[in-house]
Design an enzyme around this catalytic site. Structure first.
Site, short mmCIF file in Angstrom:
data_model
loop_
_atom_site.label_atom_id
_atom_site.label_comp_id
_atom_site.label_asym_id
_atom_site.label_seq_id
_atom_site.Cartn_x
_atom_site.Cartn_y
_atom_site.Cartn_z
N LYS A 90 43.95 50.38 27.86
CA LYS A 90 44.53 49.54 26.81
C LYS A 90 45.01 50.32 25.59
CE LYS A 90 44.01 45.21 28.34
NZ LYS A 90 45.12 44.24 28.44
N SER B 92 39.18 40.14 24.98
CA SER B 92 37.76 40.06 25.36
C SER B 92 37.04 41.37 25.11
CB SER B 92 37.63 39.68 26.84
OG SER B 92 38.14 40.71 27.66
N GLU C 258 42.96 40.98 41.97
CA GLU C 258 42.31 40.01 41.07
C GLU C 258 40.94 39.63 41.63
OE1 GLU C 258 45.36 37.07 39.04
OE2 GLU C 258 45.56 36.95 41.22
N GLY D 200 39.52 34.27 39.76
CA GLY D 200 40.64 34.24 38.81
C GLY D 200 41.93 34.70 39.47
N ASP E 92 45.00 33.61 39.39
CA ASP E 92 46.17 32.93 38.82
C ASP E 92 47.48 33.65 39.14
OD1 ASP E 92 44.58 34.61 36.79
OD2 ASP E 92 46.58 34.64 35.89
N SER F 20 40.70 51.13 35.82
CA SER F 20 41.30 50.82 34.52
C SER F 20 40.38 50.91 33.32
CB SER F 20 41.94 49.42 34.57
OG SER F 20 40.99 48.44 34.95
#
Length: 322
Positions: free
Chosen positions: A56, A81, A207, A211, A213, A307
């Site tokens: 990130k 989060s 995923e 979750g 989506d 990650s």
């Protein structure tokens, strides 16, 4: 005529130049044991060794670095989060500005403490009953701050794509790239870079089962919104793909694999015992998909992005003891 992409390979290249000497060029690990278990040659891009412990930082710094002096003087805001929270807080500190971060009340303690440690003000909310995007936008407008979203921003996406760019520059051509998917910024940036360098590369997102989506959205051809998932992979506990990231991923992502919480824990244990690295649940989902055989028609040379590694000792021991 197809709409122009919000992020280009040139944007990723520019982000890489901007991040040089600021972000870490993280290591790529290989393991004969991993190769044997997976049945392919696997290259693990260790973003758990990135500043703030996750990929990130790449996107947050790239976005904050391009604010005007007037915007920097007023400060930045973000909602997250944990990993983007830390990344934005550190980027703000590095660039001489302040940060206000909206975090869920149940965010991991280690992530909250690290965010505060970088000098950010933390505002909390309930992720299961409140809309963090709306809250974040309102907070930024009220205080006159520049909002740095965790994934739905072209500069953030371009910054995240530098992880795949580095990986491919080190390994050379790969047959497939396996990437964890939350809001879709990492995979959108990674796919942009990877497909530009090697058009035939297969991009596989991963995923948590609870979750899915993005998988459902890609299958339906439109963004699907689910209840906020309850999964150990807190960084991927999102209800819907990003409005900016989703069209990019529609165009560039070849498939989505799903993994269970048990498979994520098994991958964390393997990473610790055999690769000698610590991964948080969200950071281990790509590896979990390979170890659990969730990637169909496995090619011979595979890159996987680990990650992040932000997990406190108590939680790590609790999960691995499960």
């Amino acid at each position: 005529m197809a709409a122009a992409s919000p992020v280009t390979f040139d944007d990723v290249r520019a982000a890489a130049a901007r991040l040089e000497g600021v972000a870490h060029c993280t290591p790529v690990l290989t393991s004969h044991t991993l190769n044997s278990l997976v049945g392919a040659e696997v290259f693990v891009k260790c973003e758990n060794f990135q500043r703030v412990g996750a990929f990130k930082f790449r996107g947050a710094y790239n976005a904050v670095a391009q604010l005007s002096p007037e915007q920097l003087a007023k400060g930045v805001a973000a909602y997250s989060s944990g990993n983007h929270a830390q990344a934005t807080a550190l980027a703000a500190r590095e660039l001489g500005t302040s940060a206000v971060i909206l975090m869920p009340e149940d965010a991991p303690r280690s992530k909250r403490e690290a965010t505060a440690g970088y000098g950010a003000e933390i505002v909390t909310y309930d992720r299961y009953t409140q809309d963090r995007t709306a809250l974040g936008e309102a907070l930024a407008e009220e205080r006159g701050l520049s909002l740095i979203p965790p994934y739905d921003h072209p500069l953030v996406i371009a910054g995240q794509g530098t992880a795949a760019l580095e990986l491919l520059e080190e390994t050379g051509p790969l047959d497939a790239l396996v990437v964890p998917v939350g809001g879709g910024g990492l995979i959108a940036g990674s796919a942009t870079a990877a497909k530009a360098l090697h058009p035939g590369i297969r991009i596989v997102g991963v995923e948590p089962e609870a979750g899915d989506d993005t998988k459902r959205s890609l299958e339906s051809g439109a963004r699907v919104t689910l209840p906020v998932p309850r999964t150990i992979a807190d960084g991927q506990a999102l209800p819907t793909p990003g409005a900016i990231t989703f069209p990019v991923n529609q165009r560039l992502v070849d498939g989505i694999s799903l993994v269970s919480d048990a498979e994520i824990i098994a991958a964390m244990r393997f990473a610790f015992e055999r690769l000698k690295i610590v991964l948080e649940p969200s950071g281990a989902t790509g590896l979990a998909a390979l170890l659990a055989g969730r990637v169909d028609t496995l090619p011979s040379r595979i890159g996987v992005i680990a990650s992040g590694g932000n997990i406190d000792t108590e939680r790590f021991v609790q999960l691995l003891g499960a």
